[in-house]
Write an enzyme that holds these catalytic residues in place. Sequence first.
Site, PDB file in Angstrom:
ATOM      1  N   SER A  16      39.998  68.246  30.595  1.00 49.42           N
ATOM      2  CA  SER A  16      39.757  69.607  31.104  1.00 49.42           C
ATOM      3  C   SER A  16      40.865  70.580  30.727  1.00 49.42           C
ATOM      4  O   SER A  16      41.317  71.398  31.523  1.00 49.42           O
ATOM      5  CB  SER A  16      39.594  69.626  32.629  1.00 49.42           C
ATOM      6  OG  SER A  16      38.692  68.672  33.046  1.00 49.42           O
ATOM      7  N   ILE A  21      37.288  75.806  24.757  1.00 52.55           N
ATOM      8  CA  ILE A  21      37.543  77.258  24.719  1.00 52.55           C
ATOM      9  C   ILE A  21      38.482  77.563  23.550  1.00 52.55           C
ATOM     10  O   ILE A  21      38.251  78.509  22.791  1.00 52.55           O
ATOM     11  CB  ILE A  21      38.202  77.730  26.044  1.00 52.55           C
ATOM     12  CG1 ILE A  21      37.378  77.297  27.248  1.00 52.55           C
ATOM     13  CG2 ILE A  21      38.506  79.215  26.013  1.00 52.55           C
ATOM     14  CD1 ILE A  21      36.424  78.294  27.776  1.00 52.55           C
ATOM     15  N   ASP A  73      30.000  72.496  26.383  1.00 55.93           N
ATOM     16  CA  ASP A  73      30.907  73.179  25.455  1.00 55.93           C
ATOM     17  C   ASP A  73      30.150  73.938  24.368  1.00 55.93           C
ATOM     18  O   ASP A  73      30.648  74.940  23.855  1.00 55.93           O
ATOM     19  CB  ASP A  73      31.876  72.177  24.828  1.00 55.93           C
ATOM     20  CG  ASP A  73      33.140  72.036  25.678  1.00 55.93           C
ATOM     21  OD1 ASP A  73      33.687  73.082  26.085  1.00 55.93           O
ATOM     22  OD2 ASP A  73      33.552  70.904  25.968  1.00 55.93           O
ATOM     23  N   ILE A 151      40.050  54.593  24.584  1.00 58.70           N
ATOM     24  CA  ILE A 151      39.438  53.620  23.664  1.00 58.70           C
ATOM     25  C   ILE A 151      38.217  54.241  22.985  1.00 58.70           C
ATOM     26  O   ILE A 151      38.009  54.108  21.787  1.00 58.70           O
ATOM     27  CB  ILE A 151      38.990  52.356  24.442  1.00 58.70           C
ATOM     28  CG1 ILE A 151      40.208  51.621  24.983  1.00 58.70           C
ATOM     29  CG2 ILE A 151      38.148  51.440  23.562  1.00 58.70           C
ATOM     30  CD1 ILE A 151      39.873  50.438  25.864  1.00 58.70           C
ATOM     31  N   GLU A 152      37.425  54.973  23.782  1.00 59.84           N
ATOM     32  CA  GLU A 152      36.134  55.450  23.279  1.00 59.84           C
ATOM     33  C   GLU A 152      36.246  56.393  22.087  1.00 59.84           C
ATOM     34  O   GLU A 152      35.349  56.466  21.262  1.00 59.84           O
ATOM     35  CB  GLU A 152      35.349  56.204  24.374  1.00 59.84           C
ATOM     36  CG  GLU A 152      34.850  55.355  25.498  1.00 59.84           C
ATOM     37  CD  GLU A 152      35.801  55.363  26.677  1.00 59.84           C
ATOM     38  OE1 GLU A 152      37.027  55.516  26.440  1.00 59.84           O
ATOM     39  OE2 GLU A 152      35.334  55.202  27.805  1.00 59.84           O
ATOM     40  N   LYS A 226      61.533  73.172  20.164  1.00 63.92           N
ATOM     41  CA  LYS A 226      61.756  71.755  20.457  1.00 63.92           C
ATOM     42  C   LYS A 226      60.479  70.955  20.150  1.00 63.92           C
ATOM     43  O   LYS A 226      60.531  69.904  19.508  1.00 63.92           O
ATOM     44  CB  LYS A 226      62.113  71.643  21.944  1.00 63.92           C
ATOM     45  CG  LYS A 226      62.547  70.280  22.387  1.00 63.92           C
ATOM     46  CD  LYS A 226      63.073  70.386  23.816  1.00 63.92           C
ATOM     47  CE  LYS A 226      63.094  69.045  24.498  1.00 63.92           C
ATOM     48  NZ  LYS A 226      63.355  69.184  25.934  1.00 63.92           N
ATOM     49  N   CYS A 383      13.329  78.813  35.676  1.00 65.46           N
ATOM     50  CA  CYS A 383      12.718  77.491  35.510  1.00 65.46           C
ATOM     51  C   CYS A 383      12.221  76.939  36.856  1.00 65.46           C
ATOM     52  O   CYS A 383      11.207  77.413  37.348  1.00 65.46           O
ATOM     53  CB  CYS A 383      13.688  76.552  34.796  1.00 65.46           C
ATOM     54  SG  CYS A 383      12.809  75.282  33.876  1.00 65.46           S
ATOM     55  N   GLY A 385      13.250  77.781  39.535  1.00 67.78           N
ATOM     56  CA  GLY A 385      13.205  79.017  40.333  1.00 67.78           C
ATOM     57  C   GLY A 385      11.855  79.714  40.209  1.00 67.78           C
ATOM     58  O   GLY A 385      11.355  80.298  41.172  1.00 67.78           O
ATOM     59  N   ARG A 458       9.515  69.966  32.356  1.00 70.21           N
ATOM     60  CA  ARG A 458       8.462  68.970  32.224  1.00 70.21           C
ATOM     61  C   ARG A 458       7.184  69.466  32.906  1.00 70.21           C
ATOM     62  O   ARG A 458       6.091  69.142  32.503  1.00 70.21           O
ATOM     63  CB  ARG A 458       8.951  67.693  32.895  1.00 70.21           C
ATOM     64  CG  ARG A 458       8.020  66.544  32.775  1.00 70.21           C
ATOM     65  CD  ARG A 458       8.759  65.237  33.034  1.00 70.21           C
ATOM     66  NE  ARG A 458       7.848  64.135  32.895  1.00 70.21           N
ATOM     67  CZ  ARG A 458       7.698  63.179  33.790  1.00 70.21           C
ATOM     68  NH1 ARG A 458       8.421  63.200  34.896  1.00 70.21           N
ATOM     69  NH2 ARG A 458       6.853  62.212  33.588  1.00 70.21           N
ATOM     70  N   HIS A 502      15.043  79.500  29.993  1.00 71.54           N
ATOM     71  CA  HIS A 502      16.453  79.639  30.393  1.00 71.54           C
ATOM     72  C   HIS A 502      17.124  80.792  29.642  1.00 71.54           C
ATOM     73  O   HIS A 502      17.747  80.567  28.596  1.00 71.54           O
ATOM     74  CB  HIS A 502      17.198  78.330  30.113  1.00 71.54           C
ATOM     75  CG  HIS A 502      16.796  77.227  31.023  1.00 71.54           C
ATOM     76  ND1 HIS A 502      17.390  77.024  32.244  1.00 71.54           N
ATOM     77  CD2 HIS A 502      15.833  76.291  30.907  1.00 71.54           C
ATOM     78  CE1 HIS A 502      16.815  75.992  32.842  1.00 71.54           C
ATOM     79  NE2 HIS A 502      15.869  75.525  32.054  1.00 71.54           N
ATOM     80  N   GLU A 504      19.723  82.276  30.297  1.00 73.92           N
ATOM     81  CA  GLU A 504      21.191  82.205  30.347  1.00 73.92           C
ATOM     82  C   GLU A 504      21.816  81.669  29.059  1.00 73.92           C
ATOM     83  O   GLU A 504      22.950  81.998  28.736  1.00 73.92           O
ATOM     84  CB  GLU A 504      21.657  81.364  31.547  1.00 73.92           C
ATOM     85  CG  GLU A 504      21.377  79.868  31.502  1.00 73.92           C
ATOM     86  CD  GLU A 504      20.012  79.470  32.060  1.00 73.92           C
ATOM     87  OE1 GLU A 504      19.101  80.322  32.088  1.00 73.92           O
ATOM     88  OE2 GLU A 504      19.853  78.290  32.445  1.00 73.92           O
TER      89      GLU A 504
HETATM   90  N1  GLN Z   1      12.124  70.261  37.285  1.00 77.16           N
HETATM   91  C1  GLN Z   1      11.326  71.285  36.704  1.00 77.16           C
HETATM   92  C2  GLN Z   1      10.549  70.769  35.500  1.00 77.16           C
HETATM   93  O1  GLN Z   1      10.817  69.739  35.014  1.00 77.16           O
HETATM   94  C3  GLN Z   1      12.182  72.478  36.322  1.00 77.16           C
HETATM   95  C4  GLN Z   1      13.130  72.183  35.221  1.00 77.16           C
HETATM   96  C5  GLN Z   1      14.290  73.128  35.158  1.00 77.16           C
HETATM   97  O2  GLN Z   1      14.554  73.858  36.109  1.00 77.16           O
HETATM   98  N2  GLN Z   1      15.036  73.110  34.068  1.00 77.16           N
HETATM   99  O3  GLN Z   1       9.660  71.392  35.034  1.00 77.16           O
END
Ligand code: GLN
Length: 534
Positions: A16, A21, A73, A151-152, A226, A383, A385, A458, A502, A504
Site C-alpha cells: 500500500s 499512483i 489500480d 515468494i509470489e 545517502k 447496477c 442500485g 448477471r 458502471h 464510474e
Molecule cells: N448483483 C447484480 C447482478 O449481478 C448487480 C451487479 C452489480 O451491481 N455490479 O446483476
Amino acid sequence: MKQAKFIFVTGGVVSSLGKGINASCIGRLLKSRGLKVFMQKFDPYINVDPSNMSPLQHGEVFVTEDGAEADLDLGHYERFIDENLNKHATITTGKIYLRVIEKERSGGYGGQTIQVIPHITNAIKNAIYNGASSSGADVVITEVGGTVGDIESLPFLEAIRQVRRELGQKNTIYVHTTLVPYIAAAKELKTKPTQHSVKELRSLGINPDIIMLRSDKSIGVEQKKKIALFCDVEDNCVIEVKDRKNIYEIPVVLKEQKVDEIICNHFDLPCGESDLTDWNFMIDKVNHAKGEVNIALVGKYVSLKDAYLSVYEALKHGGIENGINVKIDPIDSETITRGNVKNILGKYKGIIVPGGFGERAIEGIIIAIEYARCEKKPFLGICLGMQLSIIEFTRNVLGYKEASSRELDNDCLMPVIDINQNQNHPLRIGAHAIYLEEGSLISKIYNNNEISERHRHRYEFSNSYINLYDKSDLKLTGKSDKNIIETIELNNHPFFIAVQFHPEFKSRPNRAHPLFAQFIKIIKNGSEVHNVKI
Ligand code: GLN
C-alpha cells in the site's frame, strides 16, 4: 516497427505504498510530452482474475472496455493517463499458469519439461510484449504488485530482469518505490528500510535506475544523497513523493523533480516538453473549490473504501467540475431500518447506491431508496442500485409486495429482475452500446441518444414486466441493442436516475462523467433539474 520502451515499477518495505499512483503519474507525465503510454499490472496472486474475490478483501473489481476484470489500480491508470486499457493490462500468476498449463495439455511444448524458468517467465515476458504490440505504445509501464521479497512475485521479477537482458539498458527502466518512515522518538526519517529493500532487489539481479520515496515528511538533500550512494543510483534519480491530500497533484510533484526528463533522456526518446496545462487547471479548480456537499453512499461493502474506489473518485470529479468539495459518508446498509432511516440519511444532500452482489444487506438499501424517492433527494443508482430502485418502486408505488430479484430470492413470485438466460459468460461484462430515449433527462445529461458504457452484472430487468410501468412515474429511458433495460428515471423528482452500467469507470479528474457532474450540480444548486439548463 518502432521499439517500445519499458518501465517496471516495483515496491519495497511495505505494501500500500501508492506504487500504482506513482506509476500512473509517470504515465501522465510521459503522455503530456506527446508519448503514447500503455500501462499494465502484474498481480502475484493465484486467482486468474479478481472476479471471484470478495470486494471486502480485494477492493473494487475494475472493468475495461473489452471486459477484463481487473485490480483497482487499473482505475488509477485510466484516470491518470486517460487511455482506455484492455485485457493485456491485467495479468495474474493464475492467468500465466493457466496459459502455460493449457498449452502443455494441448501438447504445445513438444515433450519438454515445463518449468518456472523459462516457461513461466517466457509467458510473463510475452504478456509484457503483448502490452506493447496491442497498444502500439511508445512506453509501456508495468507495475509489479506485491513487495520485493515475497515468494509470489519472484517469477515476475525474474521476467523483468530478463527483459533488460533482451532489450538492453536503453530500452528499460526500473523504478523502485519504498517507504521512508519517520521515527518520532528520534525525530528522524529512516533510510535503512530503503537500503535493505534495494539490496534485496539487487540480489535478484535488478538494479533500480530511479528510487521513489514515499514519506509524510520532507526528505533532506543529505538523506537523498545517502540513499543514492548506498543504492547506487544518480543523486537526481532519488525522488521524493511526500503525502498529498490530493493525489492528482503528484504528477506535478514528479515533474518538479524532472522525472519525465530523466526517463526521456535515459530512453533517448525524441519528444516535446511536458504540457500539464489542462491538468494544472484541474488542480487549480480543486484548490479553489468553495463550500461542500455531503453525500451518503449506501452500500454493502462500506467498511472498505477501496470496494467502491471508482465511485468515490467519480463523485470527487463531479465536485471538481462544479467547483465544490464533495464529502462522501459511507453508510452500511445493514444498519438502516424504517425506524432510523430519516435519522441516518436526513442530513445528506444526495444519496448514491453503488453496485453489489448477493442477498445480504439488501432491505436497508431498498429503504434508503424509498427515502430518496419520497423525500425528493437527488439519487443516483448504479447496477444493483438500479435493480433495487425498480424493486422498490414496484413494491411501494405499484403495490406488488412480492416483487424482487432472482438473485435475492430464487423462488420469488414476481422476478422483475431476473437472470439473463442468453448469457454464455456468467456475467454481462465490458462496453455495450445504449440507446437513450429522445427527450429523457438522461439523454439531456449525456447530450446524446447513443452512448457506450461498461457493465458487470448477471441479472437484469425482466422485459415480461415492461408494461407494468407504462402509466407510472418510473420511466425506462434507455436500452441496449438486445433490449436490455439500461437506464431508468423518475418523473416528479428533481433527480432520480439509476443505470444498469458502471459510469464510474469512465470518469476522469479533468473530465467528470456527465452523470456524476450533473448529480453534484443538482445537489449544489438545489434546484429542480427539469428547469436547470443542462
Ligand atoms: N448483483 C447484480 C447482478 O449481478 C448487480 C451487479 C452489480 O451491481 N455490479 O446483476
